[in-house]
Design a protein around this motif. Structure first.
Motif, short mmCIF file in Angstrom:
data_model
loop_
_atom_site.label_atom_id
_atom_site.label_comp_id
_atom_site.label_asym_id
_atom_site.label_seq_id
_atom_site.Cartn_x
_atom_site.Cartn_y
_atom_site.Cartn_z
N SER A 38 14.93 28.56 -78.54
CA SER A 38 14.77 29.80 -77.81
C SER A 38 14.83 29.53 -76.30
CB SER A 38 13.42 30.46 -78.16
OG SER A 38 13.38 30.83 -79.51
N ARG A 39 15.33 30.50 -75.56
CA ARG A 39 15.42 30.38 -74.09
C ARG A 39 14.25 31.13 -73.48
NH1 ARG A 39 20.35 28.91 -71.96
NH2 ARG A 39 20.12 30.31 -70.19
N ILE A 40 13.43 30.41 -72.70
CA ILE A 40 12.21 30.96 -72.12
C ILE A 40 12.40 31.23 -70.64
CG2 ILE A 40 9.75 30.59 -71.71
CD1 ILE A 40 9.75 28.65 -74.03
N GLY A 41 12.07 32.43 -70.21
CA GLY A 41 11.96 32.74 -68.79
C GLY A 41 10.49 32.69 -68.43
N ALA A 42 10.13 31.92 -67.39
CA ALA A 42 8.73 31.76 -67.00
C ALA A 42 8.51 32.30 -65.60
CB ALA A 42 8.31 30.29 -67.07
N ILE A 43 7.55 33.18 -65.45
CA ILE A 43 7.16 33.71 -64.14
C ILE A 43 5.79 33.13 -63.81
CG2 ILE A 43 6.57 35.77 -62.83
CD1 ILE A 43 8.48 37.33 -64.57
N VAL A 44 5.72 32.39 -62.73
CA VAL A 44 4.46 31.76 -62.32
C VAL A 44 3.87 32.54 -61.16
CG1 VAL A 44 3.37 29.66 -61.45
CG2 VAL A 44 5.25 29.50 -63.09
N THR A 65 14.06 31.38 -58.02
CA THR A 65 14.46 30.98 -59.37
C THR A 65 14.84 29.51 -59.39
OG1 THR A 65 15.29 33.19 -59.83
CG2 THR A 65 16.04 31.43 -61.27
N VAL A 66 14.38 28.81 -60.43
CA VAL A 66 14.75 27.41 -60.64
C VAL A 66 15.37 27.31 -62.02
CG1 VAL A 66 13.93 25.04 -60.85
CG2 VAL A 66 12.88 26.59 -59.19
N SER A 67 16.54 26.71 -62.12
CA SER A 67 17.19 26.52 -63.40
C SER A 67 16.79 25.17 -63.97
CB SER A 67 18.72 26.59 -63.25
OG SER A 67 19.34 26.40 -64.50
N CYS A 75 10.24 31.37 -62.22
CA CYS A 75 10.21 32.13 -60.97
C CYS A 75 8.79 32.07 -60.41
CB CYS A 75 10.58 33.58 -61.19
SG CYS A 75 12.24 33.80 -61.87
N ALA A 76 8.66 31.74 -59.13
CA ALA A 76 7.36 31.74 -58.47
C ALA A 76 7.21 33.06 -57.73
CB ALA A 76 7.25 30.57 -57.49
N VAL A 77 6.33 33.93 -58.22
CA VAL A 77 6.21 35.28 -57.66
C VAL A 77 4.75 35.67 -57.57
CG1 VAL A 77 8.39 35.98 -58.71
CG2 VAL A 77 6.27 36.41 -59.92
N ASP A 78 4.48 36.78 -56.89
CA ASP A 78 3.18 37.40 -57.00
C ASP A 78 3.36 38.68 -57.81
OD1 ASP A 78 4.01 39.51 -55.27
OD2 ASP A 78 3.48 38.31 -53.53
N VAL A 98 12.41 35.09 -74.62
CA VAL A 98 11.01 35.44 -74.39
C VAL A 98 10.67 35.10 -72.94
CG1 VAL A 98 10.19 33.19 -75.19
CG2 VAL A 98 8.62 35.12 -75.21
N ILE A 99 9.82 35.92 -72.33
CA ILE A 99 9.36 35.68 -70.96
C ILE A 99 7.86 35.41 -71.01
CG2 ILE A 99 9.03 36.68 -68.65
CD1 ILE A 99 11.51 38.42 -69.23
N VAL A 100 7.43 34.33 -70.36
CA VAL A 100 6.00 34.00 -70.28
C VAL A 100 5.57 34.11 -68.83
CG1 VAL A 100 4.24 32.25 -70.69
CG2 VAL A 100 6.19 32.43 -72.25
N ILE A 101 4.58 34.93 -68.56
CA ILE A 101 4.01 35.06 -67.22
C ILE A 101 2.75 34.23 -67.13
CG2 ILE A 101 3.03 36.61 -65.50
CD1 ILE A 101 4.66 38.87 -66.65
N GLU A 102 2.78 33.19 -66.32
CA GLU A 102 1.57 32.41 -66.09
C GLU A 102 0.82 33.01 -64.92
OE1 GLU A 102 -0.06 28.07 -64.61
OE2 GLU A 102 2.05 28.24 -65.20
#
Length: 354
Positions: A38-44, A65-67, A75-78, A98-102
């Motif tokens: 699975s391909r995960i998109g992560a928002i930190v 964004t970092v590949s 992605c480092a965001v607020d 799936v996207i995981v928001i840390e």
């Protein structure tokens, strides 16, 4: 937490929360390396000017964004930029599953959950709240941050981390279980939980929209040298029925599911209650959603379910599912109301008076 591909357009978004030092980044890294195709998109959502957690996840500091080498994105965001980055990650060309928001260790997870539930983006759907707890520091953390009780009550899955270092691990587990509201409580060390608790690990060659039962037993070797599969510590049940399910009986089963049953996923045939659609079901702890989707053409109409848990009585659960079958040729006019309460769909919301 995520569903088994309810529609090709919707991507489940899982919120990963926990106080500073609980092990969220370690857990996220574990998920990234065990995504099973699975391909995960992560928002930190980091706290502070230097995005330390984003560096730990991506292996590099990036302001957007970092590949990653395994095809994931970080992605480092607020929180104020959440919608913007969700839109970016939901771009169909990226193929994110799936996207995981840390969330920041100082964040209020319910705010992120509220934003996700209020989102009008058609490409994403809320997938549940995971709260990570440090078993070693739990008593001190609770004394300093009494709001942790509120966070635990909101969670759909609670990961009690660092149990290998806690002198009173069983006591902490018991206390956490007393504070949750039907959430699944999973013990862990080094953030190692089975990704199946959160999302469908889908091999690259799997047909889109099909639920794989093989992935329950065919995970690859452990790259960090620890032998055995994560599933070895858990029980699973695969259930298939050619007869439609009675929605009232199914909701009775779901409302009374045992504490150790962490995850339910699959497809439900409600027969005459909805002849056009099958219903993808996704449950993690107390979190439950149904996603109606048109039946694929040409195939047999089946109910297919996978249940994953710890200490569950699989044969007994199988008998309870068998009791959900229905041979009634006609639909009860109000039979689907209980199901529709858990369908996030404007038309279903109008149909459901609750």
């Amino acid at each position: 937490m995520s569903q088994p591909s309810p529609t090709p357009q919707q991507i489940p978004v899982v919120v990963l929360a926990g106080f500073l030092g609980s092990g969220k980044t370690t857990l996220l890294n574990h998920l990234l390396h065990r995504s099973g195709g699975s391909r995960i998109g992560a928002i930190v959502n980091d706290f502070g000017a230097i995005e330390i957690d984003a560096m730990a996840v991506a292996g590099a500091l990036g302001d957007s964004t970092v590949s990653l080498g395994n095809g994931c994105l970080c992605c480092a965001v607020d929180a104020s930029e959440l919608d913007q980055y969700l839109e970016r990650l939901a771009e169909p060309s990226l193929g994110i599953d799936v996207i995981v928001i840390e969330a920041s260790g100082l964040a209020e997870p319910q705010e992120l959950v509220r934003m996700l539930l209020a989102s009008e983006h058609p490409g994403v759907v809320y997938g549940g709240l995971v709260e990570v707890v440090d078993a070693v520091e739990f008593h001190d953390t609770r004394a300093r941050h009494p709001e942790i009780d509120r966070h635990l009550a909101l969670a759909d899955l609670v990961v009690v981390n660092k149990l290998d270092r806690a002198a009173d691990g069983e006591r902490v587990l018991g206390l956490v279980r007393s504070l949750v509201d039907r959430a699944a409580v999973v013990p862990a060390t080094y953030g190692r939980i089975d990704p199946e608790f959160l999302f469908d690990c889908r091999p690259g060659e799997e047909r889109i929209g099909q639920l794989s039962f093989d992935d329950l037993h065919e995970h690859g070797g452990d790259e960090d040298g620890h032998a055995g599969h994560l599933h070895a510590a858990y029980d699973s049940l695969s259930f298939v029925s050619r007869e439609p399910f009675d929605p009232r009986r199914l909701m009775t089963f779901l409302d009374s599911r045992p504490e150790g049953l962490y995850r339910i996923k699959g497809y439900i045939d409600f027969g005459p209650h909805d002849v056009r659609n099958r219903y993808a079901v996704h449950a993690v702890g107390r979190f439950l959603r149904f996603y109606p989707e048109p039946w694929p053409g040409g195939g047999e109409r089946l109910t297919q379910l996978v249940l994953i848990g710890s200490g569950i009585d699989a044969p007994a659960l199988g008998k309870e599912l068998e009791a959900c079958r229905s041979e009634a040729p006609h639909a009860d006019e109000h039979g689907m109301w209980g199901v529709l309460r858990y369908v996030r769909d404007p038309e279903a919301d109008l149909a459901d008076p609750a």
